[in-house]
Scaffold this motif. Structure first.
Motif, PDB file in Angstrom:
ATOM      1  N   PRO A  34      -7.606 -43.397   7.328  1.00 41.12           N
ATOM      2  CA  PRO A  34      -6.977 -42.151   6.868  1.00 41.12           C
ATOM      3  C   PRO A  34      -7.484 -40.910   7.589  1.00 41.12           C
ATOM      4  O   PRO A  34      -8.653 -40.820   7.958  1.00 41.12           O
ATOM      5  CB  PRO A  34      -7.345 -42.120   5.381  1.00 41.12           C
ATOM      6  N   PRO A  57      -2.462 -43.009   7.961  1.00 41.05           N
ATOM      7  CA  PRO A  57      -2.363 -42.568   6.572  1.00 41.05           C
ATOM      8  C   PRO A  57      -2.925 -41.152   6.477  1.00 41.05           C
ATOM      9  O   PRO A  57      -3.984 -40.862   7.031  1.00 41.05           O
ATOM     10  CB  PRO A  57      -3.250 -43.568   5.816  1.00 41.05           C
ATOM     11  N   ILE A  59      -4.186 -37.865   4.174  1.00 41.06           N
ATOM     12  CA  ILE A  59      -4.660 -37.349   2.901  1.00 41.06           C
ATOM     13  C   ILE A  59      -4.529 -35.839   2.980  1.00 41.06           C
ATOM     14  O   ILE A  59      -5.216 -35.186   3.773  1.00 41.06           O
ATOM     15  CB  ILE A  59      -6.114 -37.765   2.631  1.00 41.06           C
ATOM     16  N   TYR A  61      -3.833 -31.686   1.720  1.00 42.35           N
ATOM     17  CA  TYR A  61      -4.083 -30.614   0.752  1.00 42.35           C
ATOM     18  C   TYR A  61      -3.505 -29.310   1.294  1.00 42.35           C
ATOM     19  O   TYR A  61      -3.587 -29.015   2.488  1.00 42.35           O
ATOM     20  CB  TYR A  61      -5.576 -30.414   0.486  1.00 42.35           C
ATOM     21  N   CYS A  68       2.885 -29.736  -0.635  1.00 36.47           N
ATOM     22  CA  CYS A  68       2.407 -31.127  -0.598  1.00 36.47           C
ATOM     23  C   CYS A  68       3.436 -32.137  -1.075  1.00 36.47           C
ATOM     24  O   CYS A  68       3.339 -33.327  -0.757  1.00 36.47           O
ATOM     25  CB  CYS A  68       1.153 -31.272  -1.453  1.00 36.47           C
ATOM     26  N   GLN A  72       3.897 -36.200  -0.290  1.00 38.09           N
ATOM     27  CA  GLN A  72       3.752 -37.229  -1.309  1.00 38.09           C
ATOM     28  C   GLN A  72       4.942 -38.176  -1.263  1.00 38.09           C
ATOM     29  O   GLN A  72       4.796 -39.397  -1.359  1.00 38.09           O
ATOM     30  CB  GLN A  72       3.639 -36.574  -2.686  1.00 38.09           C
ATOM     31  N   ALA A  76       2.054 -39.949   1.767  1.00 39.35           N
ATOM     32  CA  ALA A  76       0.711 -39.410   1.939  1.00 39.35           C
ATOM     33  C   ALA A  76       0.023 -39.253   0.587  1.00 39.35           C
ATOM     34  O   ALA A  76       0.685 -39.089  -0.437  1.00 39.35           O
ATOM     35  CB  ALA A  76       0.760 -38.059   2.648  1.00 39.35           C
ATOM     36  N   GLN A  77      -1.310 -39.328   0.581  1.00 41.98           N
ATOM     37  CA  GLN A  77      -2.071 -39.022  -0.620  1.00 41.98           C
ATOM     38  C   GLN A  77      -2.245 -37.503  -0.698  1.00 41.98           C
ATOM     39  O   GLN A  77      -2.492 -36.857   0.312  1.00 41.98           O
ATOM     40  CB  GLN A  77      -3.458 -39.671  -0.569  1.00 41.98           C
ATOM     41  N   THR A  79      -4.350 -34.348  -2.599  1.00 42.17           N
ATOM     42  CA  THR A  79      -5.573 -34.093  -3.355  1.00 42.17           C
ATOM     43  C   THR A  79      -5.543 -32.689  -3.976  1.00 42.17           C
ATOM     44  O   THR A  79      -4.654 -31.893  -3.691  1.00 42.17           O
ATOM     45  CB  THR A  79      -6.814 -34.214  -2.456  1.00 42.17           C
ATOM     46  N   ASP A  84     -12.056 -32.807  -2.028  1.00 40.68           N
ATOM     47  CA  ASP A  84     -11.507 -34.132  -2.310  1.00 40.68           C
ATOM     48  C   ASP A  84     -11.016 -34.811  -1.036  1.00 40.68           C
ATOM     49  O   ASP A  84     -11.121 -36.034  -0.891  1.00 40.68           O
ATOM     50  CB  ASP A  84     -10.361 -34.027  -3.318  1.00 40.68           C
ATOM     51  N   ARG A  88     -12.504 -38.498   0.795  1.00 45.99           N
ATOM     52  CA  ARG A  88     -11.666 -39.665   1.086  1.00 45.99           C
ATOM     53  C   ARG A  88     -11.450 -39.918   2.571  1.00 45.99           C
ATOM     54  O   ARG A  88     -10.938 -40.985   2.945  1.00 45.99           O
ATOM     55  CB  ARG A  88     -10.300 -39.493   0.415  1.00 45.99           C
TER      56      ARG A  88
END
Length: 329
Positions: A34, A57, A59, A61, A68, A72, A76-77, A79, A84, A88
């Motif tokens: 990630p 991948p 992550i 913010y 965001c 999503q 994507a993740q 945070t 955060d 990760r």
């Protein structure tokens, strides 16, 4: 026969083959671990999307949650804070509007350095004061991580196409690791030297860009007032010694080119307020080094005036419209 002796016979060859295959597989998997991305604005949005397109991948913010949501939906993740993200991911790219924003994201109460892992690679693609980049690099180094400044040139169009130019400053031994990620978003990745030199190259570039954009706008405005068709004038400039990026790729006159902000009421692109900010950084550096930059200073004043007169959110090429509307500067 000689090869068999070196490898320890057929059994040795297979052990060597499996070991090499495992190493290759390990590197391939590591390259797709990630990547954190902080700052999903006009530039950060397409940059992060290009990382996703290359199989990384992400992550993500952004201070604005709505920025965001799209990521999503793309898998994507998302945070709740830069800290955060750092928890990760051990490779993070930041794309932020200004020096105060960068300081907050890295050293703030919920900043990256609150949870950064030792050995992490932190790449800042914001355009900020070179002195701030050096300050952040020292703070990051104390946490056992690596900081590199890597501002970009090319604008939103190049960000979407993955054709940005990255100007990178930092420890040279870490350049290849940074380049692996940056080539997913740009066609040119140039090592400039120690931390802060990437920012130095960027503010010099943007000072020249602002000067050339004002010059292009002035020439086009004068030609139009003298009765020349703007498309014809642009064609002549672009086959003559006056040709520059502002005239042949990003022309500021509405109706001359398609797909540029001047064709869309100066929406999108690189905001006037950001250009004024970058010219301010150039002025600070010029003062600190006692370097005369008279045209850069004049450009800074023009873009500050534009911000004060309602152009702050328009693309910086709106200087053409500003000149048309102003009787005097």
């Amino acid at each position: 026969m000689a090869a068999a002796v070196v490898l320890g016979g057929p059994a040795g060859w297979w052990r060597w083959h499996r070991r090499v295959a495992a190493m290759v597989c390990s590197r391939a998997m590591a390259s797709k671990t990630p990547v954190g991305f902080i700052g999903l604005g006009n530039m950060g949005n397409p940059m992060a999307k290009n990382l996703l397109k290359h199989g990384y991948p992400v992550i993500a913010y952004d201070v604005f949650p709505e920025a965001c949501k799209e990521f999503q939906d793309l898998g994507a993740q998302v945070t709740d804070s830069p800290a955060d993200v750092a928890e990760r991911a051990d490779r993070i790219i930041t794309m932020l509007p200004s020096s105060p924003n960068a300081k907050e994201v890295y050293t703030g109460a919920n900043g990256i350095l609150k949870k950064v892992k030792k050995g992490s690679l932190l790449i800042d693609s914001s355009t900020i004061d070179p002195a701030v980049s050096k300050e952040l690099a020292k703070a990051v180094e104390k946490m056992g991580a690596v900081f590199m400044d890597a501002p970009v040139s090319g604008g939103v169009g190049a960000a979407r196409a993955g054709n940005l130019t990255f100007m990178v400053g930092g420890v040279e031994q870490e350049f290849d690791a940074a380049k692996e990620l940056l080539t997913c978003m740009g066609s040119n990745v140039v090592y400039c030297g120690a931390v802060g030199t990437g920012q130095a190259a960027k503010i010099c570039n943007n000072m020249l860009l602002a000067i050339s954009m004002i010059g292009t706008a002035e020439a086009m405005n004068l030609g139009i007032r003298l009765g020349l068709d703007p498309k014809l004038l642009a064609k002549i400039l672009n086959m003559s010694s006056g040709r520059c990026w502002s005239s042949d790729t990003y022309n500021p006159v509405p109706g001359v080119m398609e797909g540029v902000p001047s064709a869309n009421n100066y929406q999108g692109g690189f905001g006037t307020t950001l250009m004024a900010k970058d010219l301010g950084l150039a002025q600070i550096s010029a003062t600190n080094t006692m370097t005369p930059v008279p045209l850069g200073s004049q450009a800074h004043q023009i873009y500050r005036m534009m911000c004060a007169k309602g152009y702050a959110l328009k693309d910086f090429s709106a200087v053409f419209q500003f000149l048309r509307e102003e009787e005097t500067l």
